[in-house]
Structure formats: C-alpha cells, structure tokens
Write a protein that holds these residues in place. Structure first.
Motif, short mmCIF file in Angstrom:
data_model
loop_
_atom_site.label_atom_id
_atom_site.label_comp_id
_atom_site.label_asym_id
_atom_site.label_seq_id
_atom_site.Cartn_x
_atom_site.Cartn_y
_atom_site.Cartn_z
N SER A 374 0.81 -1.22 0.00
CA SER A 374 0.00 0.00 0.00
C SER A 374 0.84 1.27 0.00
CB SER A 374 -0.93 0.01 1.22
OG SER A 374 -0.18 -0.06 2.42
N THR A 375 2.07 1.19 0.53
CA THR A 375 2.90 2.39 0.58
C THR A 375 3.35 2.84 -0.80
OG1 THR A 375 4.92 1.10 0.94
CG2 THR A 375 3.73 1.84 2.89
N ALA A 376 3.26 1.96 -1.80
CA ALA A 376 3.65 2.36 -3.16
C ALA A 376 2.78 3.50 -3.66
CB ALA A 376 3.55 1.16 -4.11
N ALA A 377 1.52 3.54 -3.23
CA ALA A 377 0.64 4.63 -3.66
C ALA A 377 1.14 5.97 -3.17
CB ALA A 377 -0.78 4.38 -3.14
N ALA A 378 1.83 5.98 -2.02
CA ALA A 378 2.33 7.24 -1.47
C ALA A 378 3.41 7.87 -2.34
CB ALA A 378 2.87 7.00 -0.06
N ILE A 379 4.02 7.07 -3.21
CA ILE A 379 4.99 7.61 -4.16
C ILE A 379 4.28 8.48 -5.19
CG2 ILE A 379 6.70 7.02 -5.91
CD1 ILE A 379 7.13 4.37 -4.39
N VAL A 380 3.08 8.06 -5.56
CA VAL A 380 2.35 8.72 -6.64
C VAL A 380 1.67 10.00 -6.18
CG1 VAL A 380 0.49 8.40 -8.35
CG2 VAL A 380 1.97 6.47 -7.71
N TYR A 381 1.14 10.02 -4.96
CA TYR A 381 0.35 11.16 -4.50
C TYR A 381 1.09 12.50 -4.62
CZ TYR A 381 -2.55 7.47 -2.37
OH TYR A 381 -3.32 6.37 -2.14
N PRO A 382 2.32 12.64 -4.09
CA PRO A 382 2.99 13.95 -4.21
C PRO A 382 3.22 14.38 -5.65
CG PRO A 382 4.07 12.60 -2.55
CD PRO A 382 3.13 11.71 -3.29
N LEU A 383 3.43 13.40 -6.54
CA LEU A 383 3.61 13.75 -7.95
C LEU A 383 2.34 14.34 -8.54
CD1 LEU A 383 5.66 10.62 -9.13
CD2 LEU A 383 6.52 12.86 -8.42
N ILE A 384 1.20 13.82 -8.13
CA ILE A 384 -0.08 14.38 -8.59
C ILE A 384 -0.34 15.72 -7.93
CG2 ILE A 384 -2.58 14.02 -8.68
CD1 ILE A 384 -2.04 11.03 -8.78
N PHE A 385 -0.05 15.82 -6.63
CA PHE A 385 -0.26 17.09 -5.93
C PHE A 385 0.51 18.23 -6.59
CE2 PHE A 385 -0.78 14.58 -1.69
CZ PHE A 385 -2.08 14.22 -2.07
N SER A 386 1.68 17.93 -7.14
CA SER A 386 2.54 18.98 -7.69
C SER A 386 2.45 19.09 -9.21
CB SER A 386 4.00 18.70 -7.31
OG SER A 386 4.44 17.47 -7.86
N ARG A 387 1.51 18.38 -9.80
CA ARG A 387 1.46 18.30 -11.27
C ARG A 387 1.14 19.65 -11.91
NH1 ARG A 387 1.27 14.42 -15.08
NH2 ARG A 387 0.10 14.82 -16.99
N GLY A 388 0.18 20.37 -11.35
CA GLY A 388 -0.21 21.65 -11.92
C GLY A 388 0.44 22.81 -11.20
N GLU A 389 0.23 23.99 -11.73
CA GLU A 389 0.78 25.19 -11.09
C GLU A 389 0.04 25.54 -9.81
OE1 GLU A 389 3.54 26.82 -11.87
OE2 GLU A 389 3.86 25.28 -13.39
N ASN A 390 -1.24 25.12 -9.73
CA ASN A 390 -2.03 25.38 -8.53
C ASN A 390 -1.92 24.18 -7.59
OD1 ASN A 390 -4.10 25.70 -6.59
ND2 ASN A 390 -5.28 26.97 -7.99
N PRO A 391 -1.25 24.32 -6.46
CA PRO A 391 -1.01 23.16 -5.58
C PRO A 391 -2.26 22.65 -4.86
CG PRO A 391 -0.24 25.17 -4.52
CD PRO A 391 -0.66 25.56 -5.90
N HIS A 392 -3.37 23.39 -4.94
CA HIS A 392 -4.58 22.98 -4.23
C HIS A 392 -5.41 21.94 -5.00
CE1 HIS A 392 -3.64 26.32 -1.64
NE2 HIS A 392 -3.83 27.21 -2.62
N ILE A 393 -5.22 21.86 -6.31
CA ILE A 393 -6.09 21.03 -7.15
C ILE A 393 -5.79 19.55 -6.98
CG2 ILE A 393 -6.73 20.51 -9.53
CD1 ILE A 393 -7.85 23.12 -8.54
N GLY A 394 -4.54 19.21 -6.65
CA GLY A 394 -4.13 17.81 -6.63
C GLY A 394 -4.93 16.94 -5.69
N TYR A 395 -5.42 17.50 -4.58
CA TYR A 395 -6.14 16.69 -3.59
C TYR A 395 -7.44 16.11 -4.17
CZ TYR A 395 -2.95 19.16 -0.48
OH TYR A 395 -1.83 19.68 0.11
N ILE A 396 -8.19 16.94 -4.86
CA ILE A 396 -9.46 16.45 -5.41
C ILE A 396 -9.20 15.51 -6.59
CG2 ILE A 396 -9.91 18.30 -7.11
CD1 ILE A 396 -12.82 18.27 -6.01
N CYS A 397 -8.09 15.71 -7.30
CA CYS A 397 -7.75 14.78 -8.39
C CYS A 397 -7.46 13.39 -7.83
CB CYS A 397 -6.53 15.31 -9.16
SG CYS A 397 -6.85 16.80 -10.13
N VAL A 398 -6.69 13.32 -6.75
CA VAL A 398 -6.41 12.04 -6.11
C VAL A 398 -7.71 11.43 -5.57
CG1 VAL A 398 -5.28 10.94 -4.14
CG2 VAL A 398 -4.01 12.56 -5.56
#
Length: 435
Positions: A374-398
C-alpha cells in the motif's frame, strides 16, 4: 517477564520514533532546501515522493530479515546504516548527491515491520493490540514531531540537523544491540513466522478482500506518509502570503510556520488511532451496518461497515482540502487537515481491525502485503499534488481518480456474505497448508 517485555516495547518504540523522525526530516527542511537549490513546485513534489520510494520493497525485505536474523539486529542495522548516511548528507553541497542520500536515509521507514515483529514476540493475544498500538502510534508521531520541532531547533541549517539526527540514530542502534532481545521460546518463533511459505503468500496476494484492504490502507496510511513528505512544501507554496501576514518572515520563519501546519495531519492521524479502534469495537457491539452495499451477516460485518464509512470520509475531506485551498483560507485549510488526519486514523485503525479476523492463519503474510504494498501509492500522490501550477487542485484529483475507484473496489470485495477471504484471482486450493 513483564519487565523484559516492557523494556523491549520501549526500545522498539524509541527506535521507530527516531526512524520516522529521520524519514521525514527532509520534508521538514524542504523550504530551506528549495531556497538553497532554487527548486520549483514540481521538483518539490519529486523530492517529497522520493521519501517513499524504498518503502514497498524495503518492508518486504525487512520482514524477511527480521525473521532470518532477528528483529534487534535488523533494527540496529537499519538505524546504524541510515544514521551514517544521514551524517554524510549533512556535509553534502551537491543537490543530486543530497537527493540520492536522502532517498537512502528514507530506508528508515521500513523499520515499521521489524518493530511489529519484535513487539509481537513479547506480548500475548489479549494485550498485543494495545502494545502494537502504542508502538505504531508513538512511532508515527515522529513525523509530526520533526515538522514541528526541527525547524525551531535548527532554523535553516538542515546540514546540522541531518548530522545530529544521524549521531543519535547510532546511539539508539548501539542501545538496541545491547538491550534488545528476541523472545526465545519455539512457540513464539513459530507464531511470528506463521504460515509464510510461497503458496500461502500467493493465496493472500490474490484474495479480492486482501487487495481491497491494501487499497484502503493506501487511502489511509499511504496518504498519511505522503502528506508527511508533501505538506511543508505545500504550505510554503500555497499559502506564502498568508504565512507572511501572520508575522513569519524569511525562509526560517516560513519554514517554522509551514512545519507547524504540516504537523497537524501527522499528530491527528497518530493520536486518533485508539479512537478508530474504539469505533470499530462500537460498531461491532451495536451491530451497526449502515451501508447498503456491504455484507451484513458476517460475524465481523460491522467492522467492514466502519472501514467503509472511514473511506467515504477520507474522500470528502480530500475534496474539502481543495475547496479550502482555493478559497485562500489558511485557517479553514488547517481545520480541514485536522478532520482529514482523524479520518485517516479511522482508515488505518479500521483496516487492521479486520486483517487478523479475515486471515487468522496468516496474519503476518496479510499484514506484510497490506501494510507494505500500500505504501507504493504514497509515491504517486505527491507527484499528482505537484502536477499543476495550482497546488490545491491535486487533492481532489487524487480523491476522484484514485480514491473513488479504490473505495468502489472495497465495496465490491466486501459484498460477500460468506467467507469473502475465499474469493480471489487464483484457485482456492492455494489455501492448503504447505505440509
């Protein structure tokens, strides 16, 4: 016997706390590192993600090593090795080398499974839940303690922090070798090893309900460790003006504020684990089964429903975190983060309230799969959080593109009214003991 097992619990907990402190010490100083090396938001996301790269495979190997060489030796080696690399990283001035060294320091995070094995050897069935809860909850709080305390102690001097953390790790490693003991009885050794052969492992990995619990743990603990690595940089980037308005100035001041806000999630996720266990017990005692799409007649069905409720709450809180960030309200974001931390603890506690009930003959194999992969998913989350210029959008995408499918799979796997652990991808004959 009582004195010995309490001492072993203290040693394991202290070692795990310090490993967690080292694991996420990079995140605590991410504003200083970003300022020194001129990192953008995507580079910060990669740095946050890298803290978890070694965890999935490392936990599997650490579990094998603790069985093969004993938990005290394995834990001491982890502390000593990570401590030496942490000291080396304190003298590094090249970012690429520092990045690699901090990845190696993050191996400290695999110590969780070693301590679980160590503590399990010393405590009986009627008290092991409390012992493991004290071990895991106190150790996990190391991430929050690091985010809260390290910037206040060291300011922007992360080099000195990494050196001091490494020195203390070497001291704890020596203590572990000196006083750490594995239980000696053959019965306890057999209990720890369990039925961990290849056939039994494949059986666990192929069960729908085990996969579902692994995804649920990815939504809870996987998210928790991803937030530990990500949040200091998030608050620095997402609420820079708001932090300055509070009276914090310069890199050191912003780092202290960001670390303080980031610690909220870690502390609540750790401190409310006992509450989650209480709620799972309460659902079970009262027979509550409110969700229409989960089994209701299984003897542990209410616990399945409690975990389902927890997963729904996590998705709602993640969506709320995006809404709070887009509103520009720092205070609302922190309040939402408190709620998310509580819901994460509900998910982590709810998951492992079910594991020994679903797989009583193979709790070790099941815990290794669910708690490690399950910890493998934690590798992906920060990459999605930082994908766009707006750092707030990543949470709802995940929340919508990962968590919603995870939750729906859990509901599907938990629908069986008879023996959900028998349904899976591979034939049920794999359940046979390896004689």
């Amino acid at each position: 016997m009582t004195t010995h097992k309490v001492e072993q619990l203290i040693i394991a907990t202290a070692g795990f706390f310090w490993c967690f402190l080292m694991w996420f010490s990079t995140a605590a100083f991410s504003p200083s590192i970003a300022a020194d090396y001129h990192l953008n938001i995507k580079a910060l996301g990669l740095l946050a993600s890298s803290a978890i790269w070694m965890a999935p495979a490392g936990r599997v190997l650490a579990g094998w090593a603790s069985d093969r060489f004993g938990a005290p030796r394995t834990f001491a080696c982890l502390l000593g090795g990570c401590g030496l690399i942490s000291i080396a990283s304190g003298f590094t001035t090249n970012y690429n080398v520092l990045f690699l060294e901090r990845i190696l320091v993050a191996i400290a995070g695999v110590s969780f499974v070693v301590g679980i094995q160590h503590v399990a050897q010393w405590f009986d069935a009627h008290e092991i839940g409390t012992a493991e809860g004290l071990y895991a909850g106190t150790g996990n709080a190391g991430a929050g303690a690091g985010a809260l305390v390290l910037p206040r102690l060291f300011g922007t001097n992360y080099h000195a922090a990494f050196i001091d953390l490494g020195v203390v790790a070497l001291i704890i490693a020596a203590w572990y070798l000196w006083r750490g003991r594995a239980a000696t009885s053959a019965e306890r050794k057999n209990l720890v090893r369990g039925k961990s052969g290849l056939r039994g492992t494949l059986f666990i990995w192929s069960r729908y309900i085990a996969i579902a619990l692994m995804l649920a743990y990815a939504m809870s603990f996987g998210l928790e460790i991803a937030l530990n690595a990500w949040l200091p940089g998030y608050f620095m980037r997402g609420f820079h003006k708001e932090i300055l308005a509070l009276g914090f100035h310069g890199v050191a001041g912003v780092q202290i504020a960001a670390g303080t806000f980031a610690a909220v999630a870690s502390f609540t996720a750790s401190l409310f684990r006992p509450f989650s266990g209480f709620m799972s017990d309460l659902f079970q005692r009262r027979g509550w089964a409110p969700l229409p799409f989960i089994a209701k007649t299984l003897p542990y069905a209410p616990r399945l429903h409690w975990l389902g409720v927890s997963l729904i709450l996590i998705i709602l809180a993640m969506s709320g975190l995006t809404a709070s960030g887009l509103s520009g309200s720092l205070h609302l974001s922190v309040v939402t983060l408190v709620a998310l931390g509580i819901f994460i603890s509900c998910g982590t506690g709810g998951t492992f309230a079910l594991v020994p009930l679903l797989f009583p003959d193979r709790p070790g194999s099941a815990a290794g799969f669910i708690g490690g992969v399950s910890t493998a998913a934690a590798i992906v989350y920060p990459l999605i959080f930082s994908r766009g210029e707006n750092p707030h959008i990543g949470y709802i995408c995940v929340a919508f593109f990962m968590f919603l499918p995870f939750m729906l799979f859990y509901f599907w796997a938990a629908r069986y009214e008879r023996h959900p652990e028998e349904h899976g991808l591979l034939p049920g004959r794999l359940a046979l003991d390896e004689a």
